[in-house]
Design an enzyme around this catalytic site. Structure first.
Site, PDB file in Angstrom:
ATOM      1  N   ARG A 183      19.605  13.064  70.492  1.00 19.39           N
ATOM      2  CA  ARG A 183      19.758  13.483  68.864  1.00 19.39           C
ATOM      3  C   ARG A 183      21.033  13.786  68.616  1.00 19.39           C
ATOM      4  O   ARG A 183      21.483  14.017  67.520  1.00 19.39           O
ATOM      5  CB  ARG A 183      18.914  14.419  69.156  1.00 19.39           C
ATOM      6  CG  ARG A 183      18.691  15.918  67.648  1.00 19.39           C
ATOM      7  CD  ARG A 183      17.738  16.253  67.412  1.00 19.39           C
ATOM      8  NE  ARG A 183      16.795  17.262  68.535  1.00 19.39           N
ATOM      9  CZ  ARG A 183      17.629  17.888  69.116  1.00 19.39           C
ATOM     10  NH1 ARG A 183      18.434  18.806  68.916  1.00 19.39           N
ATOM     11  NH2 ARG A 183      16.869  18.906  70.382  1.00 19.39           N
ATOM     12  N   TYR A 227      21.691  11.728  41.718  1.00 23.23           N
ATOM     13  CA  TYR A 227      21.062  10.280  42.496  1.00 23.23           C
ATOM     14  C   TYR A 227      19.203  11.798  42.296  1.00 23.23           C
ATOM     15  O   TYR A 227      19.191  12.659  42.272  1.00 23.23           O
ATOM     16  CB  TYR A 227      20.396  10.527  43.991  1.00 23.23           C
ATOM     17  CG  TYR A 227      19.638   9.859  44.195  1.00 23.23           C
ATOM     18  CD1 TYR A 227      19.492   8.142  44.008  1.00 23.23           C
ATOM     19  CD2 TYR A 227      18.628  10.454  45.749  1.00 23.23           C
ATOM     20  CE1 TYR A 227      18.389   7.515  44.449  1.00 23.23           C
ATOM     21  CE2 TYR A 227      17.981   9.531  46.046  1.00 23.23           C
ATOM     22  CZ  TYR A 227      18.073   8.191  45.773  1.00 23.23           C
ATOM     23  OH  TYR A 227      16.795   7.527  46.369  1.00 23.23           O
ATOM     24  N   ASP A 275      29.618  11.895  46.601  1.00 25.52           N
ATOM     25  CA  ASP A 275      27.943  10.545  46.953  1.00 25.52           C
ATOM     26  C   ASP A 275      29.000   9.557  46.688  1.00 25.52           C
ATOM     27  O   ASP A 275      28.750   9.253  45.749  1.00 25.52           O
ATOM     28  CB  ASP A 275      27.111  11.182  46.580  1.00 25.52           C
ATOM     29  CG  ASP A 275      25.748  10.363  47.058  1.00 25.52           C
ATOM     30  OD1 ASP A 275      25.957   9.094  47.142  1.00 25.52           O
ATOM     31  OD2 ASP A 275      24.480  10.287  46.692  1.00 25.52           O
ATOM     32  N   LYS A 311      22.251   1.187  51.359  1.00 27.69           N
ATOM     33  CA  LYS A 311      22.276   0.506  50.272  1.00 27.69           C
ATOM     34  C   LYS A 311      23.442   0.069  50.656  1.00 27.69           C
ATOM     35  O   LYS A 311      22.776  -1.429  51.064  1.00 27.69           O
ATOM     36  CB  LYS A 311      22.593   1.230  48.677  1.00 27.69           C
ATOM     37  CG  LYS A 311      21.878   2.965  48.342  1.00 27.69           C
ATOM     38  CD  LYS A 311      20.142   2.048  48.216  1.00 27.69           C
ATOM     39  CE  LYS A 311      19.221   3.202  48.542  1.00 27.69           C
ATOM     40  NZ  LYS A 311      20.034   4.685  47.031  1.00 27.69           N
TER      41      LYS A 311
END
Ligand SMILES: *Cc1c(COP(=O)(O)O)cnc(C)c1O
Length: 393
Positions: free
Chosen positions: A55, A108, A180, A205
């Protein structure tokens, strides 16, 4: 063979003598053994590099982060479980109750939702401004503004933000500028070269590029800011899977080739669409008829793989186009090796009222295209078939 003697559950791994793999090994281990408590101290104090618990970091995530950092021109980065994990780690990792976040009104969809629902619920005020006008951001700045979040090219209307104006404003006001860069990619635009403090991606993406992983990435110029993002992400468990990182790294190896090909086809498709009867409008950032064409030409030195267009008519015509163009995946994603077509009015922007959509220019005839790697002429023929079928309704 151990001759009947029980073997250790965790044997020392075999190593391949003097040979080494040419492909990044997939390392699913959740824990890493250290040589000694002294060594663990050295790791946690950053004197030696190593892993302890997945983690907090693992080799496949680190390797992928390093490769994306090289593309973005920065020294380090952090891979996360999704693009939204990257947005979350920036907004919640860097802000406290009483702060204000200023965002683009064309972010977004889920980023907008975090701005409208989640941040206010936690006492963080938000407001939105038009990214094509830095003056609109100036007017919305407050003394308590902590972060500005923008995308250089908006989805799905492909408006080009005044990045130079917004960066100058952020610097002057001492506010962190987070970009972004999913849509533009480091091939199209490199935010750190133009004043960004934080850059983030939905690796899902174009960077991974095959629609088979969900991942994010984030980097801050200032190591202290990066540390706060990292600690928030580790505490809240925004960790990526080693297998997803491994797949994304494989995809990333061809990112440059894929982008060059896709953006060249996108430019040709935009011109072809503009010449088709029944197409009302084409939006492609560097085309002369785009509202920010001059800005796009200066900013998007590597081009853009996205095209949006509007056909005459309404829902019936839109249905006919999608049904006639069966070679195009009608799916709300972008950056895949195959071309994908999305209809914002029934997907990403369905939550808005018809008037709200109209204000953005998103009608029932509006489509967004993420151009893939097909033969350009075959792709244009498929669109021509779809547009003709829509006209025949
Ligand atoms: C898809 C996307 C996101 C969210 O990424 P996920 O990997 O789906 O969580 C964020 N920003 C932009 C611009 C996107 O296109």
């Amino acid at each position: 063979m151990s001759g009947g003697k029980p073997t250790l559950a965790r044997p020392v791994p075999l190593i391949a003598g003097v040979s080494r793999p040419v492909v990044t090994p997939l390392q699913p281990s959740v824990v890493y053994a250290a040589d000694s408590p002294d060594m663990l101290d050295a790791q946690y104090e950053g004197r030696v590099e190593g892993f302890t618990y997945a983690r907090e970091g693992h080799p496949n995530a680190a390797q992928l982060a390093q490769r994306i950092a090289a593309l973005e021109g920065c020294a380090h980065g952090l891979t996360l479980g999704s693009g939204m994990a990257a947005v979350t780690s920036v907004l919640l990792g860097l802000c406290r109750a009483g702060d204000h976040v200023l965002g683009s009104d064309q972010l977004y969809g889920r980023s907008l939702r975090m701005m409208s629902d989640d941040l206010p619920r936690l006492g963080i005020a938000t407001s939105l401004a038009d990214p094509t006008e830095a003056a609109s951001f100036r007017a919305a700045l407050r003394p308590e503004t902590r972060v500005i979040l923008v995308e250089a090219v908006s989805n799905p209307t492909l408006r080009v933000a005044d990045m130079a104006g917004i960066a100058a404003l952020a610097r002057e006001a001492g506010v962190l500028l987070a970009v972004d860069n999913t849509f533009t990619t480091p091939r199209g635009y490199r935010p750190f070269d133009h004043g960004a403090d934080v850059v983030l991606h939905s690796v899902t993406k174009l960077l991974a590029g095959h629609s088979d992983v969900t991942l994010g990435w984030v980097a801050a110029r200032d190591p202290a800011v990066q540390k706060r993002i990292y600690d928030f992400a580790v505490t809240t468990g925004l960790t990526p899977s080693p297998y997803d990182c491994w797949l994304a790294e494989r995809g990333l190896l061809t990112f440059d080739l894929r982008f060059v090909r896709a953006q060249a086809t996108a430019a040709a498709l935009a011109d072809a669409l503009a010449g088709m009867a029944g197409v009302r409008k084409v939006l492609y950032p560097t085309r002369a008829d785009h509202p920010e064409a001059a800005r796009a030409k200066g900013m998007l030195t590597g081009g853009c793989n996205m095209v949006s267009f509007e056909i005459a008519g309404g829902r019936a015509q839109a249905n006919a186009l999608v049904q006639a163009a069966q070679g195009l995946a009608f799916a709300p994603t972008l950056g895949d090796v195959g071309t994908t077509l999305s209809h914002p009015a029934t997907s990403s922007h369905r939550g808005l009222t018809a008037e709200g959509r109209a204000a953005l220019g998103i009608t029932e005839g509006f489509f967004r295209v993420s151009v893939g790697l097909e033969d350009p002429q075959a792709l244009i023929a498929e669109f021509a078939r779809g547009v003709a079928a829509a006209q025949a309704v």
